[in-house]
Design a protein around this motif. Structure first.
Motif, PDB file in Angstrom:
ATOM      1  N   LEU A 189       0.835  -1.196   0.000  1.00 18.72           N
ATOM      2  CA  LEU A 189       0.000   0.000   0.000  1.00 18.72           C
ATOM      3  C   LEU A 189       0.864   1.238   0.000  1.00 18.72           C
ATOM      4  CD1 LEU A 189      -2.849   1.199   0.164  1.00 18.72           C
ATOM      5  CD2 LEU A 189      -2.635   1.154   2.660  1.00 18.72           C
ATOM      6  N   SER A 190       0.724   2.038  -1.046  1.00 17.84           N
ATOM      7  CA  SER A 190       1.416   3.324  -1.124  1.00 17.84           C
ATOM      8  C   SER A 190       0.405   4.408  -0.766  1.00 17.84           C
ATOM      9  CB  SER A 190       1.966   3.559  -2.537  1.00 17.84           C
ATOM     10  OG  SER A 190       2.907   2.559  -2.881  1.00 17.84           O
ATOM     11  N   TRP A 192       0.566   7.782  -0.478  1.00 17.45           N
ATOM     12  CA  TRP A 192       0.442   9.050  -1.190  1.00 17.45           C
ATOM     13  C   TRP A 192      -0.385   8.947  -2.473  1.00 17.45           C
ATOM     14  CZ3 TRP A 192       0.800  13.078   1.530  1.00 17.45           C
ATOM     15  CH2 TRP A 192       1.715  13.156   2.592  1.00 17.45           C
ATOM     16  N   PRO A 193      -0.170   7.918  -3.318  1.00 16.94           N
ATOM     17  CA  PRO A 193      -1.068   7.802  -4.478  1.00 16.94           C
ATOM     18  C   PRO A 193      -2.524   7.591  -4.074  1.00 16.94           C
ATOM     19  CG  PRO A 193       0.909   6.499  -4.807  1.00 16.94           C
ATOM     20  CD  PRO A 193       0.937   6.962  -3.383  1.00 16.94           C
ATOM     21  N   LEU A 194      -2.730   6.836  -2.969  1.00 21.63           N
ATOM     22  CA  LEU A 194      -4.105   6.607  -2.526  1.00 21.63           C
ATOM     23  C   LEU A 194      -4.755   7.903  -2.061  1.00 21.63           C
ATOM     24  CD1 LEU A 194      -6.229   4.409  -2.108  1.00 21.63           C
ATOM     25  CD2 LEU A 194      -5.353   4.102   0.218  1.00 21.63           C
ATOM     26  N   LEU A 195      -3.994   8.716  -1.313  1.00 26.34           N
ATOM     27  CA  LEU A 195      -4.520  10.016  -0.906  1.00 26.34           C
ATOM     28  C   LEU A 195      -4.705  10.928  -2.109  1.00 26.34           C
ATOM     29  CD1 LEU A 195      -2.428  10.685   2.345  1.00 26.34           C
ATOM     30  CD2 LEU A 195      -4.832   9.985   2.185  1.00 26.34           C
ATOM     31  N   GLY A 196      -3.786  10.828  -3.061  1.00 25.65           N
ATOM     32  CA  GLY A 196      -3.903  11.640  -4.274  1.00 25.65           C
ATOM     33  C   GLY A 196      -5.146  11.305  -5.072  1.00 25.65           C
ATOM     34  N   ALA A 197      -5.590  10.033  -5.024  1.00 26.78           N
ATOM     35  CA  ALA A 197      -6.790   9.628  -5.760  1.00 26.78           C
ATOM     36  C   ALA A 197      -8.032  10.324  -5.233  1.00 26.78           C
ATOM     37  CB  ALA A 197      -6.957   8.117  -5.672  1.00 26.78           C
ATOM     38  N   LEU A 198      -7.972  10.782  -3.983  1.00 26.41           N
ATOM     39  CA  LEU A 198      -9.135  11.455  -3.406  1.00 26.41           C
ATOM     40  C   LEU A 198      -9.419  12.790  -4.091  1.00 26.41           C
ATOM     41  CD1 LEU A 198      -8.508  10.817   0.407  1.00 26.41           C
ATOM     42  CD2 LEU A 198     -10.025   9.567  -1.139  1.00 26.41           C
ATOM     43  N   VAL A 199      -8.381  13.410  -4.666  1.00 26.15           N
ATOM     44  CA  VAL A 199      -8.565  14.720  -5.300  1.00 26.15           C
ATOM     45  C   VAL A 199      -9.425  14.612  -6.564  1.00 26.15           C
ATOM     46  CG1 VAL A 199      -7.411  16.710  -6.330  1.00 26.15           C
ATOM     47  CG2 VAL A 199      -6.426  15.598  -4.303  1.00 26.15           C
ATOM     48  N   PRO A 200      -9.028  13.795  -7.570  1.00 27.60           N
ATOM     49  CA  PRO A 200      -9.911  13.678  -8.745  1.00 27.60           C
ATOM     50  C   PRO A 200     -11.249  13.027  -8.412  1.00 27.60           C
ATOM     51  CG  PRO A 200      -8.110  12.087  -8.867  1.00 27.60           C
ATOM     52  CD  PRO A 200      -7.788  13.018  -7.744  1.00 27.60           C
ATOM     53  N   LEU A 201     -11.263  12.129  -7.413  1.00 28.48           N
ATOM     54  CA  LEU A 201     -12.525  11.522  -7.015  1.00 28.48           C
ATOM     55  C   LEU A 201     -13.471  12.572  -6.442  1.00 28.48           C
ATOM     56  CD1 LEU A 201     -14.316   9.033  -6.528  1.00 28.48           C
ATOM     57  CD2 LEU A 201     -13.136   8.720  -4.336  1.00 28.48           C
ATOM     58  N   ALA A 202     -12.930  13.469  -5.620  1.00 27.08           N
ATOM     59  CA  ALA A 202     -13.756  14.542  -5.055  1.00 27.08           C
ATOM     60  C   ALA A 202     -14.260  15.473  -6.151  1.00 27.08           C
ATOM     61  CB  ALA A 202     -12.952  15.325  -4.015  1.00 27.08           C
ATOM     62  N   SER A 232      -1.414   2.878  -6.060  1.00 24.97           N
ATOM     63  CA  SER A 232      -1.352   2.745  -4.601  1.00 24.97           C
ATOM     64  C   SER A 232      -1.174   1.304  -4.156  1.00 24.97           C
ATOM     65  CB  SER A 232      -2.631   3.312  -3.968  1.00 24.97           C
ATOM     66  OG  SER A 232      -3.730   2.451  -4.197  1.00 24.97           O
ATOM     67  N   GLY A 233      -1.444   0.356  -5.031  1.00 26.54           N
ATOM     68  CA  GLY A 233      -1.367  -1.046  -4.665  1.00 26.54           C
ATOM     69  C   GLY A 233      -2.718  -1.665  -4.400  1.00 26.54           C
ATOM     70  N   VAL A 234      -3.734  -0.837  -4.147  1.00 28.99           N
ATOM     71  CA  VAL A 234      -5.107  -1.335  -4.029  1.00 28.99           C
ATOM     72  C   VAL A 234      -5.595  -1.711  -5.430  1.00 28.99           C
ATOM     73  CG1 VAL A 234      -7.472  -0.753  -3.354  1.00 28.99           C
ATOM     74  CG2 VAL A 234      -5.544   0.093  -2.009  1.00 28.99           C
ATOM     75  N   HIS A 235      -6.331  -2.814  -5.530  1.00 34.06           N
ATOM     76  CA  HIS A 235      -6.749  -3.226  -6.867  1.00 34.06           C
ATOM     77  C   HIS A 235      -7.577  -2.130  -7.516  1.00 34.06           C
ATOM     78  CE1 HIS A 235      -8.413  -5.732 -10.123  1.00 34.06           C
ATOM     79  NE2 HIS A 235      -7.280  -6.383  -9.969  1.00 34.06           N
ATOM     80  N   ALA A 236      -7.278  -1.848  -8.761  1.00 33.45           N
ATOM     81  CA  ALA A 236      -7.831  -0.673  -9.427  1.00 33.45           C
ATOM     82  C   ALA A 236      -9.343  -0.736  -9.612  1.00 33.45           C
ATOM     83  CB  ALA A 236      -7.150  -0.484 -10.788  1.00 33.45           C
TER      84      ALA A 236
END
Length: 424
Positions: A189-190, A192-202, A232-236
């Motif tokens: 689990l990375s 920063w990419p996971l937190l970064g995904a929250l921006v376009p998702l929001a 992030s390592g979470v399945h896409a």
């Protein structure tokens, strides 16, 4: 107080919506089967090397860490579309569908949980002490397209309540599967990419909540969300579900036309059922079986045994027993015209696991590994057995279904709504 009715007939609007979904998913199921059969034929032909080369061809930008094989693109990318539609469907069921009533939602949700828990326990029991425990979630998933394609052939007159039950159960099953994938099949689990995904998702969420449909704005945001979740390592595919949940279901006013969730369903369900899932099936189902000896070797693997028994027996026991327990302890009864043999048939039919089962198998054992090949054989075998057994059960009831359906189509006052849906 009179006892409650299990699997009670829903509204006419819900029945029409379910019929529309069934038509789309049935066609998708036929295409899925076609893709799987073509893959099996090619992978076991003298030209099997060409199939492997195609599946393992790497495409995509290396700088973005998206240089993936075509097989991986199908599993990580195309299935995100499938789970996006599943997210839309699930949210719509609980926000605007008949299942917004907790009394209606209890049975299919509980049945889905039972249909996940029991196959997993059976698999663990078979593989306890062995090296195949990581595949415990493989037999927990129901393939909605595959199951509905079989249902369309063997039970075209199935009562709407049972169709809704199967559809909702499979959608909740998909949600549980994606939760399992996110929690138990994330190797690293990375943050920063996971937190970064929250921006376009929001940003995507804000736009769709404002009922903006411009694809040239929404699609890049969705793709960026997917890419960051993948990194992030979470399945896409988790990104697909999150994006589906972000879409509003209800219209602001009656003059706004269909809700945005309904609009996206109409656009993306044909892409999911007609392209994404069949292509994934084509790349995932191509297992090479070296004759009868190879088949026996695969099916005597403890992991394969756990999968077959989990799909055929575990799904049946989990779904049927859970539904029966709810009826027993709430003193509820099946709706008029239904019998427990109908529930048993649907429970057996839910043992058809394909798309998500194959995906979890790849995540558990590694794509292309020997154990993954055994998983593919087991999933195919278990699914075929479940389809055959369900056919034997439901065909017996088909004549009764047809009589019920004929009664439901009576519309004495010619208002466009069958009279049975006005009897409240």
């Amino acid at each position: 107080m009179p006892p409650a009715n299990l699997l009670r007939r829903g509204s006419w609007a819900e029945a029409r919506r379910v019929a529309e979904v069934l038509r789309s998913e049935t066609v998708g199921g036929i295409l899925l089967l076609t893709g799987a059969v073509l893959a099996l034929i090619w992978a076991n032909s003298p030209w099997s090397g060409g199939y492997s080369s195609l599946r393992d061809t790497v495409v995509g930008p290396h700088a973005l860490h998206l240089d993936l094989s075509l097989g991986t693109w199908a599993a990580d990318g195309l299935l995100a579309i499938f789970f996006f539609v599943a997210g839309l469907e699930l949210k719509r069921e609980f926000v605007a569908g008949d299942l917004r009533d907790p009394r209606r939602a209890t049975v299919p949700v509980a049945a889905a949980v039972g249909g996940v828990a029991v196959p997993a326990l059976i698999y663990v029991a078979v593989n306890f002490g062995g090296d195949g425990l990581s595949g415990w979630a493989v037999p927990t998933a129901t393939d909605i397209a595959f199951a509905l394609a079989v249902l369309a052939v063997i039970g075209s007159a199935l009562p709407p309540a049972l169709r809704t039950f199967l559809l909702t159960l499979a959608v909740v099953d998909d949600l549980l599967a994606i939760v399992v994938i996110a929690l138990f099949y994330t190797d690293h689990l990375s943050v920063w990419p996971l937190l970064g995904a929250l921006v376009p998702l929001a940003a995507f969420t804000v736009l769709v909540q404002r009922r903006i449909r411009a694809w040239w704005i929404l699609l890049p945001l969705a793709a960026l969300t997917w890419g960051l979740v993948h990194a992030s390592g979470v399945h896409a595919t988790v990104a697909g579900v999150l994006l589906g949940f972000a879409v509003p279901v209800l219209r602001r006013t009656d003059s706004d036309g269909p809700g945005l969730a309904e609009h996206f369903e109409h656009r993306f369900r044909p892409i999911s059922a007609g392209f994404a899932v069949p292509v994934f099936a084509f790349f995932a189902a191509g297992v090479t079986v070296d004759g009868l000896d190879g088949l026996l070797t695969a099916l005597t693997d403890r992991a394969a045994i756990g999968i077959v028994v989990g799909l055929v027996a575990g799904k049946t026991i989990g779904i049927f027993l859970t539904t029966w327990v709810i009826a027993r302890f709430t003193r509820a009864r099946l709706d008029e015209g239904l019998a427990w043999i109908d529930v048993l048939g649907l429970a057996v039919l839910s043992g058809i696991g394909f798309t998500v089962s194959l995906l979890i198998g790849e995540l558990a054992f590694g794509s292309g590994s020997e154990r993954d090949e055994h998983v593919k054989v087991a999933v195919l075998t278990g699914s075929v057995l479940a389809a055959v057994l369900a056919t034997a059960i439901l065909r017996v009831r088909n004549r009764v279904y047809r009589r019920i359906r004929q009664a439901e189509t009576v519309d004495a006052d010619d208002d466009g709504v069958p009279d049975v849906y006005q009897e409240r």
